[in-house]
Design a protein around this motif. Structure first.
Motif, PDB file in Angstrom:
ATOM      1  N   UNK A   1       2.793  12.650   4.301  1.00  0.00           N
ATOM      2  CA  UNK A   1       2.687  11.434   3.489  1.00  0.00           C
ATOM      3  C   UNK A   1       3.951  10.578   3.647  1.00  0.00           C
ATOM      4  N   UNK A   2       5.109  11.223   3.539  1.00  0.00           N
ATOM      5  CA  UNK A   2       6.375  10.486   3.596  1.00  0.00           C
ATOM      6  C   UNK A   2       6.578   9.811   4.947  1.00  0.00           C
ATOM      7  N   UNK A   3       6.044  10.431   6.003  1.00  0.00           N
ATOM      8  CA  UNK A   3       6.241   9.856   7.336  1.00  0.00           C
ATOM      9  C   UNK A   3       5.340   8.654   7.599  1.00  0.00           C
TER      10      UNK A   3
ATOM     11  N   UNK B   1      10.466   3.549 -11.655  1.00  0.00           N
ATOM     12  CA  UNK B   1       9.922   4.455 -10.637  1.00  0.00           C
ATOM     13  C   UNK B   1       9.635   5.831 -11.245  1.00  0.00           C
ATOM     14  N   UNK B   2      10.517   6.296 -12.151  1.00  0.00           N
ATOM     15  CA  UNK B   2      10.301   7.593 -12.805  1.00  0.00           C
ATOM     16  C   UNK B   2       9.020   7.561 -13.630  1.00  0.00           C
TER      17      UNK B   2
ATOM     18  N   UNK C   1       0.828  -1.213   0.000  1.00  0.00           N
ATOM     19  CA  UNK C   1       0.000   0.000   0.000  1.00  0.00           C
ATOM     20  C   UNK C   1       0.861   1.261   0.000  1.00  0.00           C
ATOM     21  N   UNK C   2       0.302   2.342  -0.627  1.00  0.00           N
ATOM     22  CA  UNK C   2       1.018   3.621  -0.602  1.00  0.00           C
ATOM     23  C   UNK C   2       1.069   4.187   0.802  1.00  0.00           C
ATOM     24  N   UNK C   3      -0.043   4.000   1.541  1.00  0.00           N
ATOM     25  CA  UNK C   3      -0.145   4.547   2.898  1.00  0.00           C
ATOM     26  C   UNK C   3      -0.477   3.423   3.870  1.00  0.00           C
TER      27      UNK C   3
ATOM     28  N   UNK D   1       6.835   4.251   0.302  1.00  0.00           N
ATOM     29  CA  UNK D   1       8.054   5.058   0.259  1.00  0.00           C
ATOM     30  C   UNK D   1       9.144   4.458   1.156  1.00  0.00           C
ATOM     31  N   UNK D   2       8.739   3.970   2.319  1.00  0.00           N
ATOM     32  CA  UNK D   2       9.712   3.363   3.227  1.00  0.00           C
ATOM     33  C   UNK D   2      10.366   2.147   2.580  1.00  0.00           C
TER      34      UNK D   2
END
Lengths: 136, 194
Positions: B169-171, B19-20, A2-4, B176-177
């Motif tokens: 969002x990044x946190x 990813x790009x 998942x993205x989130x 992303x992690x």
């Protein structure tokens, strides 16, 4: 994947923590905004409309209602002066952002049609009322 | 200050091309979403399509990063119908200025001293200043200086909003992690030699 993930599921991280360089960049941007605003809006009050297009400038009194045809890069924009306010009434651009903009009346206020290269602004100058318009 | 320079991007197996491409598609989608939103003030844009570029600062190698910026400009110009007008040049100048400033700042300072909030504000303000400079040279002449305060103010406001959203969002993003957990080139080579 998942993205989130649900908040708190990973623990530890979360929220927006401001770092010292963030604060520095925001402060510098705010200072730049204040300096630019003072230099542009700090002039004496007045009531002339300046229209710029294709390297020419036309100046009109805001006290006289009129409709002005302004030749631009892709056609003719229509600028109207009504009740001491100026507004781009029509323009040949595609998205018509300029037509949707608010009328301008105070020194430093402006509106523009980027595709047609037409820029209008209120300038702080002490000019006598005798003229209809002039080019500079 | 050693913590400010300790950041290394993940070594993606294909040089970040996949990813790009995903981030470019995300930029198109967000651009379309933004196109649908009413603008409280003409020229006021939140810059949602810059979110993928902002994330890419910490993810993509430089070549893929610039390619993403260029693809975003072309895609947005197609969506707004301005590809073959000189308005597209303003978008190009703004996006490139923003991309280079954000990348340059990240080269100077890692995430511990500079978050997405600062990166985004710097990118948004530099993008708007580049467009005002272009307007001064090619379209409006000296009159363009009247646009500068509004553009800087709007850049500051939209940069703060989008930067705070991106940081939040990044946190929380497991996606992303997962990407950031990929070893960097230096870590990969160090691990291979052990």
């Amino acid at each position: 994947m998942p993205l989130i993930r649900r908040a708190g599921a990973r623990g530890g991280r979360g929220g927006v923590k401001v770092r010292w360089l963030d604060a520095l960049i925001v402060a510098l941007s705010a200072a730049l905004f204040v300096c630019l605003a003072v230099s542009v809006y700090g002039g004496p009050p007045s009531s002339v409309l300046v229209i710029t297009s294709g390297g020419d400038e036309w100046i009109y009194q805001l006290s006289q209602d009129r409709v002005i045809e302004v030749p631009g890069l892709i056609g003719v924009s229509i600028v109207g002066i009504h009740d001491g306010e100026a507004h781009i009434d029509d323009s040949p651009c595609a998205n018509r952002t300029c037509v949707a903009s608010q009328p301008i009346r105070r020194p430093g206020e402006w509106a523009a049609c980027l595709p047609n290269g037409v820029f209008i602004r209120i300038e702080g100058e002490d000019i006598q009322d005798e003229f209809d318009a002039f080019v500079r | 200050m050693s913590s400010t320079r300790s950041y290394a991007r993940p070594a993606l197996p294909d040089g970040g091309r996949r990813l790009a491409a995903f981030l470019a598609a995300l930029a198109f989608f967000l651009s379309t979403v933004e196109y649908m939103l009413p603008r409280p003030v003409p020229f006021m844009r939140l810059g949602l399509a810059n979110l993928p570029l902002l994330l890419a600062v910490d993810l993509l190698p430089f070549g893929s990063y610039i390619a993403l910026a260029l693809v975003k400009v072309v895609g947005m110009s197609v969506l707004t119908g301005s590809l073959f007008s000189y308005v597209a040049l303003f978008s190009l100048a703004g996006t490139l200025a923003s991309a280079l400033v954000m990348r340059g700042l990240r080269a100077l300072a890692g995430p511990r001293s500079l978050s997405y909030v600062g990166l985004c504000v710097a990118g948004a303000v530099s993008s708007n200043l580049a467009q005002v400079a272009l307007a001064r040279v090619f379209v409006f002449g000296d009159s363009a200086r009247f646009m500068a305060p509004a553009f800087v103010g709007l850049g500051l406001a939209s940069g703060l909003a989008l930067g705070a959203f991106t940081q939040a969002f990044a946190s929380k993003s497991a996606w992303l992690a997962g990407i950031l957990a990929t070893p960097s080139a230096a870590e990969a080579s160090a691990g291979g030699s052990e």
